[in-house]
Write a protein that holds these residues in place. Structure first.
Motif, PDB file in Angstrom:
ATOM      1  N   LYS A  37      36.022  48.125  18.079  1.00 20.33           N
ATOM      2  CA  LYS A  37      37.442  49.352  18.432  1.00 20.33           C
ATOM      3  C   LYS A  37      38.279  49.077  19.216  1.00 20.33           C
ATOM      4  CE  LYS A  37      37.574  53.338  22.096  1.00 20.33           C
ATOM      5  NZ  LYS A  37      36.443  54.157  23.401  1.00 20.33           N
ATOM      6  N   LYS A  38      38.892  48.062  19.771  1.00 20.21           N
ATOM      7  CA  LYS A  38      39.822  47.683  20.636  1.00 20.21           C
ATOM      8  C   LYS A  38      40.861  47.542  19.471  1.00 20.21           C
ATOM      9  CE  LYS A  38      43.234  44.854  23.100  1.00 20.21           C
ATOM     10  NZ  LYS A  38      43.353  44.527  25.148  1.00 20.21           N
ATOM     11  N   PHE A  39      40.342  46.362  18.496  1.00 16.92           N
ATOM     12  CA  PHE A  39      40.822  45.506  17.256  1.00 16.92           C
ATOM     13  C   PHE A  39      40.493  45.570  16.087  1.00 16.92           C
ATOM     14  CE2 PHE A  39      40.834  42.313  21.099  1.00 16.92           C
ATOM     15  CZ  PHE A  39      41.787  42.416  21.685  1.00 16.92           C
ATOM     16  N   GLY A  40      39.802  46.897  15.708  1.00 16.20           N
ATOM     17  CA  GLY A  40      39.535  46.820  14.437  1.00 16.20           C
ATOM     18  C   GLY A  40      38.490  45.968  13.704  1.00 16.20           C
ATOM     19  N   VAL A  41      39.741  45.993  12.157  1.00 14.11           N
ATOM     20  CA  VAL A  41      38.908  44.863  10.958  1.00 14.11           C
ATOM     21  C   VAL A  41      39.751  43.770  11.538  1.00 14.11           C
ATOM     22  CG1 VAL A  41      39.022  46.201   9.278  1.00 14.11           C
ATOM     23  CG2 VAL A  41      41.366  45.280  10.233  1.00 14.11           C
ATOM     24  N   GLU A  42      40.036  43.171  12.529  1.00 17.08           N
ATOM     25  CA  GLU A  42      40.798  41.838  13.050  1.00 17.08           C
ATOM     26  C   GLU A  42      40.119  41.187  13.773  1.00 17.08           C
ATOM     27  OE1 GLU A  42      44.837  41.174  14.988  1.00 17.08           O
ATOM     28  OE2 GLU A  42      45.623  43.087  13.236  1.00 17.08           O
ATOM     29  N   PHE A  43      38.551  42.540  14.110  1.00 14.93           N
ATOM     30  CA  PHE A  43      37.831  41.489  14.687  1.00 14.93           C
ATOM     31  C   PHE A  43      35.990  41.694  14.394  1.00 14.93           C
ATOM     32  CE2 PHE A  43      33.650  41.775  17.707  1.00 14.93           C
ATOM     33  CZ  PHE A  43      34.246  40.788  18.837  1.00 14.93           C
ATOM     34  N   ASN A  44      36.326  39.902  14.307  1.00 21.21           N
ATOM     35  CA  ASN A  44      34.979  39.755  13.355  1.00 21.21           C
ATOM     36  C   ASN A  44      33.821  39.502  14.203  1.00 21.21           C
ATOM     37  OD1 ASN A  44      33.040  38.021  11.742  1.00 21.21           O
ATOM     38  ND2 ASN A  44      34.436  37.858   9.826  1.00 21.21           N
ATOM     39  N   SER A  45      32.608  39.811  14.554  1.00 24.87           N
ATOM     40  CA  SER A  45      32.001  39.746  15.291  1.00 24.87           C
ATOM     41  C   SER A  45      30.760  38.183  14.907  1.00 24.87           C
ATOM     42  CB  SER A  45      30.744  41.162  15.370  1.00 24.87           C
ATOM     43  OG  SER A  45      29.672  41.194  13.927  1.00 24.87           O
ATOM     44  N   ARG A  46      30.968  37.793  13.590  1.00 27.22           N
ATOM     45  CA  ARG A  46      30.252  36.759  13.783  1.00 27.22           C
ATOM     46  C   ARG A  46      30.520  35.403  13.795  1.00 27.22           C
ATOM     47  NH1 ARG A  46      30.778  33.385  10.115  1.00 27.22           N
ATOM     48  NH2 ARG A  46      32.456  34.430   8.216  1.00 27.22           N
ATOM     49  N   LEU A  47      32.180  36.105  14.096  1.00 27.23           N
ATOM     50  CA  LEU A  47      32.830  34.343  14.474  1.00 27.23           C
ATOM     51  C   LEU A  47      33.255  34.519  15.917  1.00 27.23           C
ATOM     52  CD1 LEU A  47      36.104  34.622  11.692  1.00 27.23           C
ATOM     53  CD2 LEU A  47      34.101  32.881  11.890  1.00 27.23           C
ATOM     54  N   PHE A  48      32.885  35.104  16.197  1.00 29.32           N
ATOM     55  CA  PHE A  48      32.886  35.735  17.834  1.00 29.32           C
ATOM     56  C   PHE A  48      32.025  34.956  18.612  1.00 29.32           C
ATOM     57  CE2 PHE A  48      31.168  37.652  22.095  1.00 29.32           C
ATOM     58  CZ  PHE A  48      32.457  37.806  22.872  1.00 29.32           C
ATOM     59  N   LEU A  49      30.762  35.578  17.823  1.00 26.43           N
ATOM     60  CA  LEU A  49      29.320  34.522  18.063  1.00 26.43           C
ATOM     61  C   LEU A  49      28.988  32.927  17.684  1.00 26.43           C
ATOM     62  CD1 LEU A  49      26.812  37.715  17.225  1.00 26.43           C
ATOM     63  CD2 LEU A  49      27.368  37.227  19.451  1.00 26.43           C
ATOM     64  N   GLU A  50      29.502  32.918  17.130  1.00 22.10           N
ATOM     65  CA  GLU A  50      29.879  31.245  16.490  1.00 22.10           C
ATOM     66  C   GLU A  50      30.821  30.814  17.603  1.00 22.10           C
ATOM     67  OE1 GLU A  50      30.845  31.003  12.211  1.00 22.10           O
ATOM     68  OE2 GLU A  50      29.386  32.139  11.652  1.00 22.10           O
ATOM     69  N   GLN A  51      31.645  31.715  17.634  1.00 19.69           N
ATOM     70  CA  GLN A  51      32.587  31.085  18.415  1.00 19.69           C
ATOM     71  C   GLN A  51      32.308  30.367  19.762  1.00 19.69           C
ATOM     72  OE1 GLN A  51      36.043  33.329  18.251  1.00 19.69           O
ATOM     73  NE2 GLN A  51      37.148  31.345  16.802  1.00 19.69           N
ATOM     74  N   LEU A  52      31.077  31.626  20.689  1.00 21.77           N
ATOM     75  CA  LEU A  52      30.859  31.394  21.956  1.00 21.77           C
ATOM     76  C   LEU A  52      29.395  29.963  22.605  1.00 21.77           C
ATOM     77  CD1 LEU A  52      29.359  35.128  22.824  1.00 21.77           C
ATOM     78  CD2 LEU A  52      31.138  33.620  23.462  1.00 21.77           C
ATOM     79  N   VAL A  53      29.320  29.839  20.820  1.00 22.93           N
ATOM     80  CA  VAL A  53      27.860  28.315  20.971  1.00 22.93           C
ATOM     81  C   VAL A  53      28.290  26.989  20.302  1.00 22.93           C
ATOM     82  CG1 VAL A  53      25.976  29.877  20.609  1.00 22.93           C
ATOM     83  CG2 VAL A  53      27.083  29.207  18.203  1.00 22.93           C
ATOM     84  N   LEU A  54      30.320  27.631  20.125  1.00 24.72           N
ATOM     85  CA  LEU A  54      30.547  26.491  19.011  1.00 24.72           C
ATOM     86  C   LEU A  54      30.833  25.182  20.185  1.00 24.72           C
ATOM     87  CD1 LEU A  54      31.741  24.953  16.728  1.00 24.72           C
ATOM     88  CD2 LEU A  54      34.179  25.734  17.774  1.00 24.72           C
ATOM     89  N   ARG A  55      30.467  23.966  20.045  1.00 26.23           N
ATOM     90  CA  ARG A  55      30.173  22.669  21.055  1.00 26.23           C
ATOM     91  C   ARG A  55      31.318  22.277  20.849  1.00 26.23           C
ATOM     92  NH1 ARG A  55      24.751  22.059  22.789  1.00 26.23           N
ATOM     93  NH2 ARG A  55      23.375  23.443  21.728  1.00 26.23           N
ATOM     94  N   ASP A  56      32.378  21.770  19.959  1.00 26.07           N
ATOM     95  CA  ASP A  56      33.477  20.528  18.599  1.00 26.07           C
ATOM     96  C   ASP A  56      34.821  20.591  20.217  1.00 26.07           C
ATOM     97  OD1 ASP A  56      31.449  20.210  17.498  1.00 26.07           O
ATOM     98  OD2 ASP A  56      32.280  21.143  16.072  1.00 26.07           O
ATOM     99  N   ASP A  57      34.812  22.600  21.043  1.00 30.18           N
ATOM    100  CA  ASP A  57      36.089  22.118  21.425  1.00 30.18           C
ATOM    101  C   ASP A  57      35.687  22.839  22.478  1.00 30.18           C
ATOM    102  OD1 ASP A  57      34.777  24.966  21.440  1.00 30.18           O
ATOM    103  OD2 ASP A  57      36.642  25.881  20.944  1.00 30.18           O
ATOM    104  N   ILE A  58      35.142  22.704  23.351  1.00 28.87           N
ATOM    105  CA  ILE A  58      34.644  22.494  24.563  1.00 28.87           C
ATOM    106  C   ILE A  58      35.204  20.604  25.464  1.00 28.87           C
ATOM    107  CG2 ILE A  58      33.435  22.750  25.865  1.00 28.87           C
ATOM    108  CD1 ILE A  58      31.771  24.700  24.680  1.00 28.87           C
ATOM    109  N   GLU A  59      35.876  20.935  26.266  1.00 30.44           N
ATOM    110  CA  GLU A  59      36.276  19.802  27.210  1.00 30.44           C
ATOM    111  C   GLU A  59      36.137  20.285  28.799  1.00 30.44           C
ATOM    112  OE1 GLU A  59      40.780  18.922  26.313  1.00 30.44           O
ATOM    113  OE2 GLU A  59      40.537  18.519  24.245  1.00 30.44           O
TER     114      GLU A  59
END
Length: 96
Positions: A37-59
């Motif tokens: 609702k807030k970001f419209g087409v700029e928000f990609n839910s699939r990418l958001f979910l992938e980023q939640l479980v992405l391990r490479d960038d967590i320090e």
């Protein structure tokens, strides 16, 4: 705002989302709905979910928790199960 694919999620953002969802204050579906609702087409839910479980960038960084301390591994396990559960609502065969 830049799209989520450009900004990514910081460790702190993951921890805040994990805390809010795990304590029952909100759900991934509600967070995604608000972002859509807030970001419209700029928000990609699939990418958001992938980023939640992405391990490479967590320090590992020192964080002073107000409640029990949570490890990065615990946060990732939480999101892995939450994302699978969320996806299962839309794609019943996604857990296979």
């Amino acid at each position: 705002m830049k799209g989520t694919e450009e900004r990514g999620l910081s460790q702190l953002n993951r921890e805040l989302i994990a805390a809010r969802v795990s304590e029952g204050h909100t759900t991934l579906a509600k967070i995604i709905g608000m972002a859509d609702k807030k970001f419209g087409v700029e928000f990609n839910s699939r990418l958001f979910l992938e980023q939640l479980v992405l391990r490479d960038d967590i320090e590992d960084t020192e964080i002073k928790f107000l409640k029990l301390a949570v490890t990065c591994a615990a946060i990732l396990r939480f999101f892995e199960s939450a994302v699978v559960a969320y996806a299962g609502n839309f794609y019943p065969d996604s857990s296979k």
